[in-house]
Design an enzyme around this catalytic site. Structure first.
Site, short mmCIF file in Angstrom:
data_model
loop_
_atom_site.label_atom_id
_atom_site.label_comp_id
_atom_site.label_asym_id
_atom_site.label_seq_id
_atom_site.Cartn_x
_atom_site.Cartn_y
_atom_site.Cartn_z
N ASP A 86 0.86 -1.19 0.00
CA ASP A 86 0.00 0.00 0.00
C ASP A 86 0.89 1.24 0.00
O ASP A 86 2.11 1.13 0.13
CB ASP A 86 -0.94 0.01 1.22
CG ASP A 86 -0.19 -0.25 2.51
OD1 ASP A 86 0.95 0.24 2.66
OD2 ASP A 86 -0.74 -0.93 3.41
N ASP A 88 1.61 5.02 1.64
CA ASP A 88 1.33 5.91 2.76
C ASP A 88 1.87 7.30 2.43
O ASP A 88 2.94 7.44 1.85
CB ASP A 88 2.03 5.38 4.02
CG ASP A 88 1.64 3.94 4.30
OD1 ASP A 88 0.48 3.71 4.68
OD2 ASP A 88 2.48 3.04 4.09
N ASP A 164 9.33 3.92 13.01
CA ASP A 164 9.90 2.76 13.71
C ASP A 164 11.31 2.40 13.27
O ASP A 164 12.24 2.39 14.07
CB ASP A 164 8.95 1.54 13.64
CG ASP A 164 8.41 1.26 12.25
OD1 ASP A 164 8.84 1.94 11.29
OD2 ASP A 164 7.57 0.34 12.10
#
Ligand code: ATP
Ligand code: MG
Length: 456
Positions: A86, A88, A164
């Protein structure tokens, strides 16, 4: 080839740059980390490979004079020559401002407020730049350091350091098509390393799900987990038990439903993480259980490669089967039918599992059906098999039966063959198959009685 060319150019470009790695994490207050900017002619990231919908979102934000970047898996995977799952987008527009720009937009999430822009089946996730919680006086953080609300907005730079892993913190700027790299993510893409941004322990405390994410990316990309992160995961594994059970359901699907299930499973075992997700499975992972789960995951990866659908209920039913089977074997001592045994074993295992991972009812019900159908498929009395064939759970249950046989329950060979054959013949022949089976079992019954008499 393309990737090598990209690296040659990037490496040339980076020669005189100072390195930003962790400069902020050692002293979060000091902002001395000028990003590496890789200009459009120095990299090969191409808009042709990006989703047209993601580009639409990026351009619309730009037109409204907001900052607008592609970030995360979209950039990382394209750099690696993979197809992103996907796309982002990161921006300085708030979720409400994003909503005003797009008619097809929904705001979701409490812990982490996001705008989802819908284009048919594709969703482009638009996140507002986040800042560190220190900048909000620790608001939204529990006393153990876990972030329960992550809605403190900041700048692009703040946002980069809040992500992260370094490989997930690369930004593609739609204004000039450059890549912005604050955390030396490009280096880690080059060396195939999953490196957490900042202090590993602190970042895992903030969000223990990052442990599962590290495993997922290492499995998916075939990257190694950097040593200090690896040590920290092993030392902080128990933190995972504090994660809300609802969040883990999706994370587990992401580990297993994207074509790298076997690699994820191996890493979960290596890090002794399995028991924090599936305690009962981990406890009964004897020779058969491990073989069964591995085979289920091999088949899952294969189906995904072949672009065949995978039902989450089937996957969860398979992941818990070692426990169901173990419990069912124990119940065989009791005076119960096979159907009752699987009903009780299934229900018990599922109830216990819900304490670890919240499996929604819409999956829990078909899971139990797949388990109890194992008894129904085994019984084959009279014309009953004909009623099972059109059952909505027949196909999954039959596949499950084949999987059991494939993983070592060799006594199921004849049963599997029979169910394979009956699906391939006409209705008349199906009826004949059932009759033949009935007469055979009657004869068997008579023979048994006769031999019993002889013995008496
Ligand atoms: P993929 O979509 O292939 O699973 P991804 O890296 O895009 O991988 P997403 O879950 O889509 O992962 O998240 C998008 C980005 O948001 C990540 O790349 C990362 O930068 C950031 N992110 C997601 N979850 C976290 C988290 N728990 N902590 C910090 N940053 C996160
Ligand atoms: Mg993503």
């Amino acid at each position: 080839m393309k990737f090598t060319a990209f690296w040659q150019r990037v490496t040339r470009n980076r020669k005189n740059r100072k390195t930003a790695r962790n400069s902020r994490s050692t002293d979060r207050g000091v902002i001395d980390s000028a990003p590496n900017i890789i200009h459009r002619n120095e990299h090969v990231l191409s808009r042709k490979e990006m989703s047209e919908h993601a580009l639409k979102v990026l351009y619309r934000l730009k037109k409204a004079r907001y900052e607008s970047y592609l970030v995360g898996g979209g950039v990382r995977d394209l750099l690696l020559g993979l197809h992103p799952k996907d796309f982002d987008v990161a921006t300085n527009a708030t979720p409400e401002q994003v909503r005003k720009l797009f008619g097809n937009c929904r705001l979701i999430g409490r812990r982490f407020r996001l705008a989802h822009v819908h284009f048919g089946r594709e969703i482009i996730e638009v996140a507002t730049f986040r800042a560190s919680h220190d900048q909000a006086g620790g608001e939204g953080v529990t006393k153990d350091g876990m972030i329960v609300r992550d809605n403190v907005y900041g700048t692009l730079e703040d946002d980069a350091w809040r992500r992260d892993f370094t490989v997930n913190a690369l930004y593609y700027n739609i204004y000039d098509f450059s890549i912005v790299d604050y955390t030396d993510g490009l280096k880690d893409i080059e060396s195939k390393t999953i490196r957490i941004i900042g202090d590993a322990k602190e970042r895992l405390q903030e969000d223990p799900v990052r442990m599962l994410r590290a495993i997922r990316f290492a499995a998916k990309l075939n990257f190694k987990i950097e040593a200090s992160l690896s040590t920290s995961i092993k030392a902080n594994i128990n933190l995972l038990d504090g994660v809300p059970v609802a969040r883990l359901f999706e994370e587990v699907l992401k580990l297993f439903l994207h074509g790298h299930a076997v690699a994820s499973y191996e890493l979960l075992k290596e890090y002794d993480l399995l028991k924090h997700l599936f305690l009962q499975t981990a406890e009964h992972l004897d020779e058969y259980g491990d073989r069964f789960v591995t085979q289920a995951l091999i088949n899952t990866d294969l189906r995904i490669q072949q672009k065949k659908p995978i039902a989450p209920a089937f996957l969860y039913a398979a992941l818990l089967w070692p426990a169901v089977k173990h419990y069912a074997d124990e119940l065989k001592q009791e005076d119960l039918s096979l159907l009752q045994i699987y009903q009780i074993a299934g229900q018990t295992v599922l109830e216990k599992q819900l304490l670890q991972i919240l499996i929604p009812k819409r999956f829990g019900i078909p899971m139990r059906e797949i388990w109890t159908m194992q008894a129904r498929l085994a019984s084959r009395k009279g014309k009953r098999p004909l009623k099972l064939l059109p059952h909505p759970r027949f196909r999954a249950s039959y596949d499950f039966l084949l999987l059991r046989e494939q993983s070592g329950e060799t006594q199921l060979k004849e049963l599997c063959q029979w169910w394979t054959d009956i699906q391939e013949v006409s209705e008349e022949e199906q009826l004949a198959m059932c009759k033949k089976l009935s007469s055979m079992s009657k004869n068997k019954g008579k023979r048994k009685k006769r031999s019993k008499k002889l013995v008496e």
